[in-house]
Write a protein that holds these residues in place. Structure first.
Motif, PDB file in Angstrom:
ATOM      1  N   SER A  67       0.793  -1.228   0.000  1.00 17.88           N
ATOM      2  CA  SER A  67       0.000   0.000   0.000  1.00 17.88           C
ATOM      3  C   SER A  67       0.822   1.273   0.000  1.00 17.88           C
ATOM      4  O   SER A  67       0.375   2.307  -0.495  1.00 17.88           O
ATOM      5  CB  SER A  67      -0.939   0.013   1.208  1.00 17.88           C
ATOM      6  OG  SER A  67      -0.231  -0.156   2.418  1.00 17.88           O
ATOM      7  N   LYS A  68       2.065   1.213   0.528  1.00 18.26           N
ATOM      8  CA  LYS A  68       2.776   2.475   0.760  1.00 18.26           C
ATOM      9  C   LYS A  68       3.144   3.204  -0.522  1.00 18.26           C
ATOM     10  O   LYS A  68       3.313   4.430  -0.494  1.00 18.26           O
ATOM     11  CB  LYS A  68       4.012   2.241   1.623  1.00 18.26           C
ATOM     12  CG  LYS A  68       5.042   1.283   1.075  1.00 18.26           C
ATOM     13  CD  LYS A  68       6.108   1.007   2.138  1.00 18.26           C
ATOM     14  CE  LYS A  68       7.091  -0.059   1.711  1.00 18.26           C
ATOM     15  NZ  LYS A  68       8.044  -0.389   2.806  1.00 18.26           N
ATOM     16  N   ILE A  69       3.208   2.491  -1.630  1.00 22.34           N
ATOM     17  CA  ILE A  69       3.504   3.167  -2.891  1.00 22.34           C
ATOM     18  C   ILE A  69       2.406   4.159  -3.261  1.00 22.34           C
ATOM     19  O   ILE A  69       2.637   5.143  -3.967  1.00 22.34           O
ATOM     20  CB  ILE A  69       3.731   2.138  -4.023  1.00 22.34           C
ATOM     21  CG1 ILE A  69       4.371   2.814  -5.226  1.00 22.34           C
ATOM     22  CG2 ILE A  69       2.423   1.459  -4.422  1.00 22.34           C
ATOM     23  CD1 ILE A  69       4.837   1.843  -6.287  1.00 22.34           C
ATOM     24  N   HIS A  70       1.203   3.921  -2.736  1.00 16.21           N
ATOM     25  CA  HIS A  70       0.073   4.805  -3.048  1.00 16.21           C
ATOM     26  C   HIS A  70      -0.072   5.943  -2.042  1.00 16.21           C
ATOM     27  O   HIS A  70      -0.874   6.860  -2.258  1.00 16.21           O
ATOM     28  CB  HIS A  70      -1.224   3.995  -3.092  1.00 16.21           C
ATOM     29  CG  HIS A  70      -1.206   2.914  -4.131  1.00 16.21           C
ATOM     30  ND1 HIS A  70      -1.305   3.175  -5.475  1.00 16.21           N
ATOM     31  CD2 HIS A  70      -1.085   1.564  -4.016  1.00 16.21           C
ATOM     32  CE1 HIS A  70      -1.255   2.037  -6.158  1.00 16.21           C
ATOM     33  NE2 HIS A  70      -1.116   1.046  -5.291  1.00 16.21           N
ATOM     34  N   PHE A  71       0.706   5.899  -0.957  1.00 11.85           N
ATOM     35  CA  PHE A  71       0.574   6.938   0.073  1.00 11.85           C
ATOM     36  C   PHE A  71       1.069   8.297  -0.404  1.00 11.85           C
ATOM     37  O   PHE A  71       0.774   9.318   0.226  1.00 11.85           O
ATOM     38  CB  PHE A  71       1.328   6.535   1.341  1.00 11.85           C
ATOM     39  CG  PHE A  71       0.717   5.391   2.090  1.00 11.85           C
ATOM     40  CD1 PHE A  71      -0.548   4.921   1.780  1.00 11.85           C
ATOM     41  CD2 PHE A  71       1.414   4.772   3.118  1.00 11.85           C
ATOM     42  CE1 PHE A  71      -1.111   3.862   2.470  1.00 11.85           C
ATOM     43  CE2 PHE A  71       0.853   3.716   3.819  1.00 11.85           C
ATOM     44  CZ  PHE A  71      -0.404   3.256   3.493  1.00 11.85           C
ATOM     45  N   LYS A  72       1.835   8.313  -1.495  1.00 14.47           N
ATOM     46  CA  LYS A  72       2.285   9.611  -2.014  1.00 14.47           C
ATOM     47  C   LYS A  72       1.109  10.512  -2.366  1.00 14.47           C
ATOM     48  O   LYS A  72       1.251  11.739  -2.404  1.00 14.47           O
ATOM     49  CB  LYS A  72       3.160   9.399  -3.254  1.00 14.47           C
ATOM     50  CG  LYS A  72       2.447   8.718  -4.419  1.00 14.47           C
ATOM     51  CD  LYS A  72       3.379   8.463  -5.590  1.00 14.47           C
ATOM     52  CE  LYS A  72       2.643   7.770  -6.741  1.00 14.47           C
ATOM     53  NZ  LYS A  72       3.540   7.480  -7.881  1.00 14.47           N
ATOM     54  N   LEU A  73      -0.060   9.901  -2.591  1.00 16.40           N
ATOM     55  CA  LEU A  73      -1.245  10.702  -2.890  1.00 16.40           C
ATOM     56  C   LEU A  73      -1.623  11.593  -1.712  1.00 16.40           C
ATOM     57  O   LEU A  73      -2.202  12.665  -1.901  1.00 16.40           O
ATOM     58  CB  LEU A  73      -2.421   9.794  -3.258  1.00 16.40           C
ATOM     59  CG  LEU A  73      -2.316   9.102  -4.615  1.00 16.40           C
ATOM     60  CD1 LEU A  73      -3.370   8.013  -4.746  1.00 16.40           C
ATOM     61  CD2 LEU A  73      -2.467  10.115  -5.739  1.00 16.40           C
ATOM     62  N   TRP A  74      -1.310  11.141  -0.466  1.00 14.99           N
ATOM     63  CA  TRP A  74      -1.590  11.998   0.683  1.00 14.99           C
ATOM     64  C   TRP A  74      -0.778  13.287   0.567  1.00 14.99           C
ATOM     65  O   TRP A  74      -1.314  14.390   0.664  1.00 14.99           O
ATOM     66  CB  TRP A  74      -1.223  11.319   2.001  1.00 14.99           C
ATOM     67  CG  TRP A  74      -1.877  10.026   2.340  1.00 14.99           C
ATOM     68  CD1 TRP A  74      -1.254   8.944   2.883  1.00 14.99           C
ATOM     69  CD2 TRP A  74      -3.259   9.642   2.222  1.00 14.99           C
ATOM     70  NE1 TRP A  74      -2.152   7.917   3.091  1.00 14.99           N
ATOM     71  CE2 TRP A  74      -3.386   8.326   2.695  1.00 14.99           C
ATOM     72  CE3 TRP A  74      -4.392  10.288   1.740  1.00 14.99           C
ATOM     73  CZ2 TRP A  74      -4.585   7.635   2.730  1.00 14.99           C
ATOM     74  CZ3 TRP A  74      -5.602   9.606   1.761  1.00 14.99           C
ATOM     75  CH2 TRP A  74      -5.695   8.305   2.245  1.00 14.99           C
ATOM     76  N   GLY A  75       0.535  13.130   0.379  1.00 12.31           N
ATOM     77  CA  GLY A  75       1.398  14.300   0.313  1.00 12.31           C
ATOM     78  C   GLY A  75       1.075  15.214  -0.844  1.00 12.31           C
ATOM     79  O   GLY A  75       1.093  16.439  -0.715  1.00 12.31           O
ATOM     80  N   GLU A  76       0.773  14.627  -2.002  1.00  7.05           N
ATOM     81  CA  GLU A  76       0.493  15.427  -3.185  1.00  7.05           C
ATOM     82  C   GLU A  76      -0.761  16.274  -3.035  1.00  7.05           C
ATOM     83  O   GLU A  76      -0.926  17.282  -3.721  1.00  7.05           O
ATOM     84  CB  GLU A  76       0.344  14.511  -4.414  1.00  7.05           C
ATOM     85  CG  GLU A  76       1.645  13.830  -4.828  1.00  7.05           C
ATOM     86  CD  GLU A  76       1.420  12.778  -5.903  1.00  7.05           C
ATOM     87  OE1 GLU A  76       0.236  12.557  -6.283  1.00  7.05           O
ATOM     88  OE2 GLU A  76       2.402  12.172  -6.355  1.00  7.05           O
ATOM     89  N   GLY A 549     -10.137  20.788   2.673  1.00 13.95           N
ATOM     90  CA  GLY A 549      -9.129  21.531   3.414  1.00 13.95           C
ATOM     91  C   GLY A 549      -8.760  20.939   4.749  1.00 13.95           C
ATOM     92  O   GLY A 549      -8.335  21.656   5.659  1.00 13.95           O
ATOM     93  N   ILE A 550      -8.906  19.607   4.907  1.00 11.83           N
ATOM     94  CA  ILE A 550      -8.538  18.955   6.169  1.00 11.83           C
ATOM     95  C   ILE A 550      -7.586  17.800   5.868  1.00 11.83           C
ATOM     96  O   ILE A 550      -7.814  17.027   4.945  1.00 11.83           O
ATOM     97  CB  ILE A 550      -9.775  18.462   6.949  1.00 11.83           C
ATOM     98  CG1 ILE A 550     -10.627  17.512   6.100  1.00 11.83           C
ATOM     99  CG2 ILE A 550     -10.604  19.639   7.418  1.00 11.83           C
ATOM    100  CD1 ILE A 550     -11.794  16.908   6.869  1.00 11.83           C
ATOM    101  N   PRO A 551      -6.485  17.663   6.632  1.00  9.50           N
ATOM    102  CA  PRO A 551      -5.468  16.664   6.299  1.00  9.50           C
ATOM    103  C   PRO A 551      -5.749  15.283   6.866  1.00  9.50           C
ATOM    104  O   PRO A 551      -6.410  15.132   7.897  1.00  9.50           O
ATOM    105  CB  PRO A 551      -4.212  17.250   6.960  1.00  9.50           C
ATOM    106  CG  PRO A 551      -4.748  17.950   8.177  1.00  9.50           C
ATOM    107  CD  PRO A 551      -6.080  18.530   7.755  1.00  9.50           C
TER     108      PRO A 551
END
Length: 760
Positions: A67-76, A549-551
């Protein structure tokens, strides 16, 4: 090839001398290429202790390798503005947000699904205990818990085995530890028959300056294990059990499920808070999944050096445990701290005062390896990051499932709809007593909702509200939600609908939504269709949070929730936290006074795809889920906050499962105040009575307002679609021109379902 027979003497020296020794890497859940990678990293075959550490830390549950490869979507999708209130984000034990006045709140939701199926009581209890320790490890006092639960068919014998044990475990642990259970969900669907979901959320509060992190820095600092002794319960535990599918005949693997002791954890909480107050803790980590393997490797990996641990100093409940078993044990109520030598005596004085066993088992070194010895012989010598943070990463194949086209084309339009008031009335009663919409009092009455005295709202209200600051009344509201049928029809939209509903539920309390945690429950990542669902859900949440607008502050991924090749519906459970400056102004979901004006806020459309009506009345799942309008959700939340600040709202209840009809019934039953609806024709342009009552369009809230403040309310919600549809009062729910049903009849339908199955 030599076969290892006595793993207790498998030292690093022995491993280097016997490179061809056959090892049980497959039995420990590792793939062939993963085992080869371990050998390459450390330059030899691993010892059995090292193999145990890598196997649990590289498991799906601990490493997030699929799953972690898709976590970049959080940061982006996280903007600088979203980060302003985010004090600690993804990667730590739990996220932390600034709620004002110098207060910080930490919250997180995690899964304990597979252990709870194998051993319902202890699986659920230790799920609660584990999430509480995550919150403790951030430096916070835990102040409340919640539990999103999902089970199979209500009438299936296995549901009747699992559910009572899970509920007893959640209640038993939380009640004994003295934390209020302020919300959650209980959902039934056949897709969970072999894989019930037991998710647990905890929220804690602290002053901003008291935040602690999991790191081991400063050569010479002592590593202390404190709390309960290490036993044989939970060897492999959730780290292994949650990383493989169940087979049709039952769980494929049955390692011992952890055993919890809530009274020991209560003492541990108070002990930790005293340690924090004395400023004697440099770094801290709870022991949950993967036990000592996780705590030692993560602390060392997050620090600025290495670590040396003498494993034979670990206090044991079972003296027969072998070194690799000690490293894999997931025994509960344990913490690990890093302490400066000059503060060691004070640390030990505090743990002695609380009668908490504490043992120095090692120290931070100026090297770059984690070294573990057993009676003076080295059995582990590895780079800690390779164990904790640099495990395998899989970019697994993903593909939109072939069945979706037919499923989406099979909409609810062909389903027979009631055409008379009597038929609508009958279907309202059917829905109100259905497993997903009936009263969950049989469950929630087993939980203490008000212990500690700071609970302002709890189930069955839309959100749980708990006071943080007793002087100012500042507090937080939390809600968890997910409609997995919507996610099955469209995982991107379904995830955003879960986010929108939790956001709306928090807003109905009067709170300003601030942050998100999630527990992403899916089938096997080795199925391209499941991975497509997962990626779409992640994308939906990330982009939805950006729009609102909420993380996302953190959360959990739970894969392999399937039996054989049959996966659960994708179930991305979303928790939203909001802030109230004064919890005394919170708004409940039920009508309180007679003669109040009743308004429906938001737009209603003909949207019944994936609805509770289609599910209950027709056993149908198909079509498309309701439309998502996050800007409308945001505008609605701001309007509700304005109305709450003005003091004009008597009640606010979101519209979701079952639509307006269920919201009217629930709002009336909450405090025994009925309602007469005489403006149904103003709900949705061109809609018939049935559709107006049962549509599940989003961004809608049912509110009641004192009649003499109606004009003031309408000014407060200017710009939001708002229609006055009725008046509170009486002992019935009456929809003019359609039907009348007494609250007594509604209550019988609503409250009979679970007691009829489980007794009481």
């Amino acid at each position: 090839m030599t076969v290892m027979t006595d793993p207790t003497v498998d030292t690093v020296e022995n491993a280097a001398a016997t490179p061809d020794l056959e090892q049980p890497w497959a039995e420990l859940g590792l793939k062939g290429d993963e085992y080869a990678n371990i050998r390459e990293i450390i330059g030899r075959r691993p010892t059995i202790a090292e193999l145990a550490m890598y196997s649990v830390m590289w498991s799906e549950h601990c490493s997030y390798k699929s799953s972690k490869i898709h976590f970049k979507l959080w940061g982006e999708n996280t903007t600088d503005e979203m980060r302003e209130k985010l004090l600690v984000g993804i990667g730590e034990n739990a996220g932390v947000v600034d709620i004002g006045d110098g207060w910080a709140v930490t919250f997180k939701v995690e899964s304990h699904n597979h252990p709870s199926y194998v051993e319902p009581y202890q699986g659920a209890a230790t799920g609660v205990g584990g999430i509480i320790r995550d919150i403790m490890s951030m430096g916070a006092r835990p102040i409340a818990v919640m539990d999103p639960l999902r089970f199979g068919n209500l009438h299936h014998p296995d549901t009747q085995r699992v559910l009572p044990g899970v509920v007893a475990g959640v209640g038993g642990y939380g009640n004994c530890i003295g934390l209020p259970n302020i919300g959650g969900e209980v959902v039934f669907d056949d897709c969970y028959q072999g894989n019930p979901l037991v998710n647990a959320l905890c929220v804690g509060a602290m002053r901003i300056e008291d935040i602690h992190l999991a790191k081991a820095s400063g050569a010479g600092n002592k590593v202390i294990l404190f709390g309960a002794r290490t036993g044989g319960d939970g060897i492999g535990g959730v780290s292994v059990l949650a990383s493989e599918t169940f087979e049709a005949g039952g769980p494929a693997k049955r390692p011992a499920v952890q055993v919890g002791d809530p009274f020991a954890e209560k003492v541990l909480i108070e002990c930790c808070l005293d340690l924090y107050a004395a400023h004697v803790v440099d770094g801290i980590q709870d022991l949950g999944g993967a036990g000592l393997s996780c705590a030692t490797s993560e602390l060392a990996s997050n620090g600025d050096g290495g670590m040396k641990v003498e494993l034979d100093l670990v206090p044991l409940r079972d003296a027969s445990l072998q070194p690799h078993e000690i490293l894999m044990s997931e025994s509960q109520e344990r913490m690990m701290a890093v302490v400066e030598p000059g503060k060691l005596a004070e640390f030990m004085e505090i743990t002695d005062r609380w009668d908490v066993e504490a043992t120095v088992i090692g120290e931070v070194t100026d090297g770059d390896h984690l070294v573990i010895t057993w009676h003076g012989e080295t059995i582990v010598d590895v780079p800690p990051r390779s164990v904790a943070h640099e495990g395998p990463t899989y970019d697994r194949p993903l593909a939109r499932p072939d069945y979706l086209d037919a499923l989406n084309a099979d909409g609810p339009e062909s389903l027979a709809r009631p055409t008379t008031g009597d038929e609508i009335r009958a279907q309202l009663l059917t829905l109100l007593g259905s497993p997903n919409l009936c009263s969950k009092g049989w469950v929630t009455d087993q939980y203490d909702r008000y212990v500690l005295g700071n609970t302002a709202l709890a189930q069955p209200d839309d959100a749980g509200v708990v006071r943080v600051d007793e002087e100012t009344g500042r507090g937080v509201a939390i809600a968890t939600d997910c409609n997995s049928r919507f996610a099955k029809l469209d995982p991107y939209t379904g995830a955003q609908l879960a986010l929108a509903e939790a956001y709306r539920n928090v807003a109905t309390s009067g709170a300003a939504p601030l942050a998100v945690t999630d527990c992403l429950n899916f089938g096997s990542p080795e199925d391209p269709g499941v991975m497509w669902q997962f990626r779409e859900a992640i994308r939906g949440i990330a982009e939805g949070c950006r729009d609102l607008g909420i993380p996302v502050t953190g959360g959990n991924v739970s894969f392999y929730n399937q039996t054989g090749d049959v996966a659960i519906h994708p179930t991305p459970v979303i928790g939203v936290l909001g802030v109230l400056e004064d919890v005394s102004k919170r708004t409940g979901s039920g009508f309180r006074e007679s003669g109040s004006a009743v308004y429906l806020l938001g737009e209603t459309r003909d949207e019944l795809g994936g609805s509770e009506w289609a599910h209950v009345v027709h056993k149908h799942l198909g079509g498309l889920p309701p439309r998502v309008d996050l800007m409308a959700e945001q505008a609605l939340a701001k309007a509700l906050a304005t109305a709450v600040d003005a003091g004009v709202l008597e009640s606010a209840h979101d519209l979701s499962d079952g639509g307006l009809a269920i919201a009217l019934a629930e709002a009336s039953l909450r405090h025994g105040v009925g309602v007469t609806v005489d403006g149904l024709d103003r709900v949705g342009e061109g809609l018939d009575a049935f559709t107006a009552l049962f549509s599940e369009s989003t961004a809608r809230v049912l509110v009641s307002v004192a009649a003499d403040r109606a004009a003031e309310f309408e000014t407060a919600v200017t710009g939001i679609p708002a229609v006055r549809i009725g008046t509170t009062g009486g002992r019935n729910v009456e929809v003019a021109g359609q039907f009348t049903v007494s609250l007594a009849e509604l209550r019988v339908a609503h409250e009979f379902t679970l007691p009829a199955v489980f007794g009481g």
